[in-house]
Design a protein around this motif. Sequence first.
Motif, PDB file in Angstrom:
ATOM      1  N   GLU A  55      -1.424   7.860   2.237  1.00 48.55           N
ATOM      2  CA  GLU A  55      -2.868   8.058   2.316  1.00 48.55           C
ATOM      3  C   GLU A  55      -3.449   7.596   3.660  1.00 48.55           C
ATOM      4  OE1 GLU A  55      -4.558   6.014  -1.017  1.00 48.55           O
ATOM      5  OE2 GLU A  55      -3.177   6.948  -2.432  1.00 48.55           O
ATOM      6  N   TYR A  56      -2.576   7.274   4.579  1.00 49.20           N
ATOM      7  CA  TYR A  56      -3.017   6.730   5.862  1.00 49.20           C
ATOM      8  C   TYR A  56      -2.643   7.658   7.008  1.00 49.20           C
ATOM      9  CZ  TYR A  56      -3.939   2.131   3.821  1.00 49.20           C
ATOM     10  OH  TYR A  56      -4.457   1.092   3.093  1.00 49.20           O
ATOM     11  N   GLU A  57      -3.450   7.646   8.051  1.00 50.23           N
ATOM     12  CA  GLU A  57      -3.091   8.304   9.313  1.00 50.23           C
ATOM     13  C   GLU A  57      -2.239   7.319  10.102  1.00 50.23           C
ATOM     14  OE1 GLU A  57      -6.594   9.521  11.428  1.00 50.23           O
ATOM     15  OE2 GLU A  57      -7.366  10.618   9.707  1.00 50.23           O
ATOM     16  N   LYS A  58      -1.230   7.845  10.759  1.00 54.90           N
ATOM     17  CA  LYS A  58      -0.297   6.999  11.512  1.00 54.90           C
ATOM     18  C   LYS A  58      -0.430   7.332  12.989  1.00 54.90           C
ATOM     19  CE  LYS A  58       4.718   6.174  11.686  1.00 54.90           C
ATOM     20  NZ  LYS A  58       5.992   6.574  11.075  1.00 54.90           N
TER      21      LYS A  58
ATOM     22  N   TYR B 296      -1.729   2.154  11.025  1.00 56.49           N
ATOM     23  CA  TYR B 296      -2.030   2.934   9.824  1.00 56.49           C
ATOM     24  C   TYR B 296      -3.504   2.740   9.491  1.00 56.49           C
ATOM     25  CZ  TYR B 296       2.997   3.317   9.094  1.00 56.49           C
ATOM     26  OH  TYR B 296       4.331   3.580   9.228  1.00 56.49           O
ATOM     27  N   ARG B 297      -4.279   3.843   9.565  1.00 59.73           N
ATOM     28  CA  ARG B 297      -5.695   3.825   9.232  1.00 59.73           C
ATOM     29  C   ARG B 297      -5.916   4.673   7.986  1.00 59.73           C
ATOM     30  NH1 ARG B 297      -5.716   5.333  14.345  1.00 59.73           N
ATOM     31  NH2 ARG B 297      -5.876   3.673  15.872  1.00 59.73           N
ATOM     32  N   LYS B 298      -6.702   4.168   7.066  1.00 58.47           N
ATOM     33  CA  LYS B 298      -7.013   4.902   5.825  1.00 58.47           C
ATOM     34  C   LYS B 298      -7.706   6.199   6.197  1.00 58.47           C
ATOM     35  CE  LYS B 298      -7.405   3.899   1.210  1.00 58.47           C
ATOM     36  NZ  LYS B 298      -6.449   3.287   0.374  1.00 58.47           N
ATOM     37  N   ARG B 299      -7.235   7.314   5.625  1.00 55.87           N
ATOM     38  CA  ARG B 299      -7.873   8.616   5.860  1.00 55.87           C
ATOM     39  C   ARG B 299      -9.248   8.620   5.230  1.00 55.87           C
ATOM     40  NH1 ARG B 299      -2.520  11.185   4.728  1.00 55.87           N
ATOM     41  NH2 ARG B 299      -1.748  11.763   6.765  1.00 55.87           N
TER      42      ARG B 299
ATOM     43  N   PHE C 102       1.340   4.307   1.955  1.00 57.19           N
ATOM     44  CA  PHE C 102       0.952   4.711   3.306  1.00 57.19           C
ATOM     45  C   PHE C 102       0.885   6.225   3.496  1.00 57.19           C
ATOM     46  CE2 PHE C 102       2.044   0.293   3.838  1.00 57.19           C
ATOM     47  CZ  PHE C 102       0.933  -0.147   4.540  1.00 57.19           C
TER      48      PHE C 102
ATOM     49  N   THR D  97      -6.619  -3.518   9.081  1.00 56.45           N
ATOM     50  CA  THR D  97      -5.826  -2.311   9.305  1.00 56.45           C
ATOM     51  C   THR D  97      -4.353  -2.720   9.309  1.00 56.45           C
ATOM     52  OG1 THR D  97      -7.573  -1.302  10.614  1.00 56.45           O
ATOM     53  CG2 THR D  97      -5.350  -0.458  10.986  1.00 56.45           C
ATOM     54  N   TYR D  98      -3.502  -1.811   8.893  1.00 56.87           N
ATOM     55  CA  TYR D  98      -2.064  -2.104   8.889  1.00 56.87           C
ATOM     56  C   TYR D  98      -1.417  -1.671  10.194  1.00 56.87           C
ATOM     57  CZ  TYR D  98      -2.079  -3.333   3.972  1.00 56.87           C
ATOM     58  OH  TYR D  98      -2.310  -3.957   2.777  1.00 56.87           O
TER      59      TYR D  98
ATOM     60  N   GLU E  75       0.831  -1.205   0.000  1.00 53.43           N
ATOM     61  CA  GLU E  75       0.000   0.000   0.000  1.00 53.43           C
ATOM     62  C   GLU E  75       0.872   1.265   0.000  1.00 53.43           C
ATOM     63  OE1 GLU E  75      -3.480   0.380   0.411  1.00 53.43           O
ATOM     64  OE2 GLU E  75      -3.750  -1.767   0.094  1.00 53.43           O
TER      65      GLU E  75
END
Length: 185
Positions: free
Chosen positions: A6-9, A179-182, A4, A165-166, A2
């Motif tokens: 585009e993800y919130e950390k 890591y959550r998708k925004r 990352f 979720t990653y 993916e």
Amino acid sequence: MENFEEYEKEKKTINIYTANGVGLAITGAAAILFGVPFYLIWGLNSFLSLQQVLLFILLFVAGIVIHELIHGFFFGLFAKNRFKSIRFGVMWQMLTPYCHCKEPLRIKHYFLGALMPALLLGIIPAVIALFNGSGMMLLFGVLFTGAAAGDFMVVWILRKEHPDTYVQDHPSEAGCFVYRKREEV
């Protein structure tokens, strides 16, 4: 893999000192959970001789290494770069060995890798000891159930996350990054 960006950390870590205290509590609970039935079935005659204690010390040291190798094996199964993404080390200030996966995994895979040492080195040997009367196997299982306290704690702080979720191991602390998708606006 993916993208990352585009993800919130979010950082999620545990206190290693707290983990050691929880480890002692889990070891005590496992000693009661498995030790009482063991004693009722086998009595005191099945506990360790001096020769068995010396052998146990060697097995315990090997078990510490195997615990981390089990983490690495299961993390490596699911990592994109397989076992090239796995590294091992020791947090010297706490004499705590670790296995680190350098890339994100889905939480469901991370849980599997985190919990397998507790199952394979802790719970299963303790249960087998109830059937075969081996005091050494009982002690090994009890101690390695407690040795998984940090693993249990990390799984606990991630328990409400979606299985897809990653999550990525933190490189220097006990814990990880989620890591959550925004959400799209």
